[in-house]
Design a protein around this motif. Structure first.
Motif, PDB file in Angstrom:
ATOM      1  N   UNK A  11      13.999 -26.772 -13.596  1.00 46.89           N
ATOM      2  CA  UNK A  11      14.185 -28.057 -14.282  1.00 46.89           C
ATOM      3  C   UNK A  11      12.933 -28.480 -15.043  1.00 46.89           C
ATOM      4  N   UNK A  12      11.892 -27.665 -14.992  1.00 49.16           N
ATOM      5  CA  UNK A  12      10.647 -28.031 -15.661  1.00 49.16           C
ATOM      6  C   UNK A  12       9.608 -28.498 -14.666  1.00 49.16           C
ATOM      7  N   UNK A  13       8.786 -29.454 -15.077  1.00 50.02           N
ATOM      8  CA  UNK A  13       7.757 -29.983 -14.196  1.00 50.02           C
ATOM      9  C   UNK A  13       6.485 -29.161 -14.220  1.00 50.02           C
ATOM     10  N   UNK A  14       5.521 -29.559 -13.400  1.00 55.01           N
ATOM     11  CA  UNK A  14       4.220 -28.900 -13.355  1.00 55.01           C
ATOM     12  C   UNK A  14       4.336 -27.422 -13.006  1.00 55.01           C
ATOM     13  N   UNK A  15       5.239 -27.072 -12.100  1.00 51.78           N
ATOM     14  CA  UNK A  15       5.374 -25.682 -11.672  1.00 51.78           C
ATOM     15  C   UNK A  15       5.668 -24.748 -12.837  1.00 51.78           C
ATOM     16  N   UNK A  16       6.259 -25.283 -13.903  1.00 53.56           N
ATOM     17  CA  UNK A  16       6.619 -24.477 -15.072  1.00 53.56           C
ATOM     18  C   UNK A  16       5.800 -24.834 -16.307  1.00 53.56           C
ATOM     19  N   UNK A  17       4.760 -25.626 -16.128  1.00 56.65           N
ATOM     20  CA  UNK A  17       3.957 -26.091 -17.263  1.00 56.65           C
ATOM     21  C   UNK A  17       2.799 -25.142 -17.544  1.00 56.65           C
ATOM     22  N   UNK A  18       2.319 -25.180 -18.787  1.00 62.25           N
ATOM     23  CA  UNK A  18       1.243 -24.299 -19.219  1.00 62.25           C
ATOM     24  C   UNK A  18       0.100 -25.106 -19.839  1.00 62.25           C
ATOM     25  N   UNK A  27      -4.714 -32.356 -17.580  1.00 59.96           N
ATOM     26  CA  UNK A  27      -4.092 -32.906 -18.789  1.00 59.96           C
ATOM     27  C   UNK A  27      -3.256 -31.846 -19.511  1.00 59.96           C
ATOM     28  N   UNK A  28      -2.663 -30.934 -18.744  1.00 58.03           N
ATOM     29  CA  UNK A  28      -1.901 -29.827 -19.325  1.00 58.03           C
ATOM     30  C   UNK A  28      -0.668 -30.284 -20.092  1.00 58.03           C
ATOM     31  N   UNK A  29      -0.149 -31.482 -19.791  1.00 56.44           N
ATOM     32  CA  UNK A  29       1.021 -31.973 -20.524  1.00 56.44           C
ATOM     33  C   UNK A  29       0.705 -32.182 -21.998  1.00 56.44           C
ATOM     34  N   UNK A  30      -0.595 -32.299 -22.321  1.00 56.31           N
ATOM     35  CA  UNK A  30      -1.013 -32.489 -23.709  1.00 56.31           C
ATOM     36  C   UNK A  30      -1.342 -31.175 -24.408  1.00 56.31           C
ATOM     37  N   UNK A  31      -1.086 -30.046 -23.733  1.00 59.50           N
ATOM     38  CA  UNK A  31      -1.495 -28.753 -24.290  1.00 59.50           C
ATOM     39  C   UNK A  31      -0.672 -28.341 -25.499  1.00 59.50           C
ATOM     40  N   UNK A  32       0.534 -28.862 -25.599  1.00 57.01           N
ATOM     41  CA  UNK A  32       1.419 -28.457 -26.685  1.00 57.01           C
ATOM     42  C   UNK A  32       2.166 -27.174 -26.398  1.00 57.01           C
ATOM     43  N   UNK A 121      11.434 -27.263  -4.723  1.00 56.04           N
ATOM     44  CA  UNK A 121      10.000 -26.991  -4.670  1.00 56.04           C
ATOM     45  C   UNK A 121       9.345 -27.400  -5.975  1.00 56.04           C
ATOM     46  N   UNK A 122       8.029 -27.424  -5.982  1.00 57.06           N
ATOM     47  CA  UNK A 122       7.275 -27.803  -7.176  1.00 57.06           C
ATOM     48  C   UNK A 122       5.851 -27.321  -7.043  1.00 57.06           C
ATOM     49  N   UNK A 123       4.956 -27.921  -7.787  1.00 60.36           N
ATOM     50  CA  UNK A 123       3.553 -27.524  -7.748  1.00 60.36           C
ATOM     51  C   UNK A 123       2.674 -28.683  -8.171  1.00 60.36           C
ATOM     52  N   UNK A 124       1.444 -28.646  -7.718  1.00 57.59           N
ATOM     53  CA  UNK A 124       0.448 -29.635  -8.107  1.00 57.59           C
ATOM     54  C   UNK A 124      -0.426 -29.135  -9.255  1.00 57.59           C
ATOM     55  N   UNK A 125      -0.425 -27.820  -9.464  1.00 58.04           N
ATOM     56  CA  UNK A 125      -1.182 -27.249 -10.575  1.00 58.04           C
ATOM     57  C   UNK A 125      -0.224 -26.484 -11.482  1.00 58.04           C
ATOM     58  N   UNK A 126      -0.487 -26.483 -12.786  1.00 55.98           N
ATOM     59  CA  UNK A 126       0.424 -25.808 -13.706  1.00 55.98           C
ATOM     60  C   UNK A 126       0.459 -24.298 -13.468  1.00 55.98           C
ATOM     61  N   UNK A 127       1.472 -23.661 -14.034  1.00 55.74           N
ATOM     62  CA  UNK A 127       1.678 -22.228 -13.847  1.00 55.74           C
ATOM     63  C   UNK A 127       0.468 -21.417 -14.299  1.00 55.74           C
ATOM     64  N   UNK A 128      -0.220 -21.899 -15.324  1.00 62.43           N
ATOM     65  CA  UNK A 128      -1.362 -21.183 -15.882  1.00 62.43           C
ATOM     66  C   UNK A 128      -2.687 -21.533 -15.221  1.00 62.43           C
ATOM     67  N   UNK A 129      -2.669 -22.468 -14.282  1.00 57.99           N
ATOM     68  CA  UNK A 129      -3.907 -22.937 -13.676  1.00 57.99           C
ATOM     69  C   UNK A 129      -4.515 -21.928 -12.731  1.00 57.99           C
TER      70      UNK A 129
END
Length: 333
Positions: A11-18, A27-32, A121-129
Motif C-alpha cells: 500500500x506504500x508507506x515508508x517501507x516502500x519509500x526511496x 525527509x525521504x518523502x521529499x526525494x521525488x 507490517x511497515x518500517x521506520x526507515x525507507x527501503x533505501x536507508x
C-alpha cells in the motif's frame, strides 16, 4: 516439501519509500523518487523465497497519511477476493505506512469475514536507508502469515521481531525502531531466527460471523474525535455536529473525564441523538464507568485509544444506534 503460499499487498508507506541516498532516512518523502509497488517491494527482498511462496498483489502505493475508508474497503475486498481465488493461500501480508497502520489493522480485524491470517507490517526507515528495518520486517511478517498458529488471532501487526494484536498495538514514537507497543498487555509473541513463538492469544477478537459487513457501504457514519485539554471549551463539538457527525469520541483527560465546558457540549450532542464515547488521551488504561457520566448517556471505550474507538464506533453505527448495544460492542471488540 512445498512452501506455504503468502500474498503480499503493497500500500506504500515508508517501507516502500526511496530516499536520495542511504543516509536520507528522515525527509525521504521529499526525494521525488517513486514509492515502490508490491512487485518491486517483493523483488527487492529475494530472501522472501526462502520462507514462503510469495506473490505480489497490485494495490495503490501512497503514504499512509492518505489512507481512509475507501482504501480500507478496497483492502477488505481484495483479501476476500484473494482467499476465494487461492484455496491454498496460507495468509496475507499488507505492507503499510506506520502513521495509520494500527487503524487499518484494527478496521480489518473487525470486518474480515475469515480467520485467514492477515499480518500488517511497515518500517521506520525507507527501503533505501542504511540498515532499513523494512526488509526484515517484511520477512518476519511473511513468516507469521504462513504460520498456522496465527489463524484465529484476528489481524496481527509484526515489526521489530514482535507479534502484536491489531486491537492492542499503537505507535508510540515518531522515529524509533521499537515504536509499536501494546501498552496494557504486551506482545503476543516473537519472530526469532529459528521459529515464531506465541506466548498468548488475544481475547478481544470477534468471531468472523459477528464482524461488520461494510463492503456495500460507500460512506461510513461520520465520527469525529475531540481532544480534551485544560480549559477546553467544547466549541469543536458544535462544528462536528454541523458537519454531520453521528458519533463523537472524547480523547478525554485521564482517567476519562472532560472539562466542564466540554462535558456540557458533549451532553448537548447526546441530546441531539449523537453517540458519544469516552476514550483517554493517556495512552493506556481503561476509561471506566461512573454514575454521573453514565446517567448523562456517555459510553466508555474501555482501553481503546481514541483513533481505534473512532473506528469501532463508526462500524457500530452501521448496525445500531442503541446505546446499550454499542456499549456491549466496546466490551467485546
Amino acid at each position: 516439501m512445498s512452501k506455504p503460499k503468502v500474498a503480499v499487498i503493497g500500500t506504500g508507506g515508508t517501507i516502500a519509500s526511496q530516499g536520495l541516498h542511504p543516509l536520507d532516512v528522515q525527509d525521504y518523502a521529499s526525494s521525488g523518487r517513486p514509492i515502490l509497488d508490491a512487485a518491486a517491494l517483493v523483488a527487492g527482498v529475494p530472501e522472501l523465497a526462502r520462507v514462503a511462496d510469495v506473490f505480489a498483489v497490485p494495490f495503490t502505493a501512497i503514504p499512509s497519511t492518505a489512507i481512509g475508508w475507501s482504501d480500507w474497503r478496497a483492502l477488505l475486498a481484495k483479501i476476500v477476493e484473494l482467499e476465494a481465488a487461492h484455496p491454498d493461500l496460507a495468509g496475507v501480508v499488507i505492507a503499510h505506512g506506520t502513521a495509520t497502520l494500527e487503524e487499518t489493522a484494527y478496521f480489518l480485524s473487525l470486518t474480515l469475514p475469515t480467520d485467514l491470517p492477515v499480518v500488517v507490517t511497515g518500517a521506520q526507515r525507507p527501503f533505501t536507508g542504511l540498515s532499513s528495518d523494512g526488509p526484515m520486517n517484511l520477512v518476519a511478517a511473511v513468516r507469521v502469515a504462513a504460520d498456522p498458529q496465527a489463524r484465529g488471532l484476528g489481524v496481527l501487526v509484526v515489526l521489530n521481531d514482535e507479534i502484536q494484536a491489531a486491537r492492542e498495538v499503537t505507535k508510540t514514537s515518531t522515529g524509533r525502531m521499537q515504536t509499536f507497543r501494546s501498552p496494557d498487555v504486551g506482545v503476543l509473541g516473537h519472530v526469532d531466527a529459528d521459529r515464531n513463538t506465541f506466548w498468548r492469544r488475544p481475547t478481544r477478537v470477534l468471531p468472523p460471523a459477528d464482524r461488520f459487513d461494510i463492503l456495500g457501504l460507500e460512506t461510513p457514519p461520520r465520527v469525529d474525535v475531540l481532544y480534551s485539554v485544560a480549559g477546553g471549551d467544547g466549541v469543536a463539538v458544535h462544528a462536528f455536529l454541523a458537519a454531520g457527525a453521528r458519533g463523537l469520541v472524547g480523547a478525554a483527560l485521564a482517567p476519562g473525564f472532560l472539562t466542564p465546558a466540554e462535558r456540557a457540549a458533549m451532553g448537548e450532542a447526546i441530546a441531539q441523538g449523537c453517540t458519544v464515547v469516552l476514550s483517554s488521551r493517556a495512552g493506556s488504561g481503561r476509561t471506566f464507568p461512573t454514575k454521573r457520566y453514565g446517567e448523562e448517556g456517555f459510553i466508555n471505550a474501555d482501553n481503546l485509544n481514541p483513533q481505534k474507538a473512532r473506528i469501532l464506533l463508526m462500524l457500530a453505527l452501521t448496525r445500531t444506534r442503541d446505546r446499550a448495544e454499542i456499549a456491549a460492542l466496546f466490551d467485546a471488540a
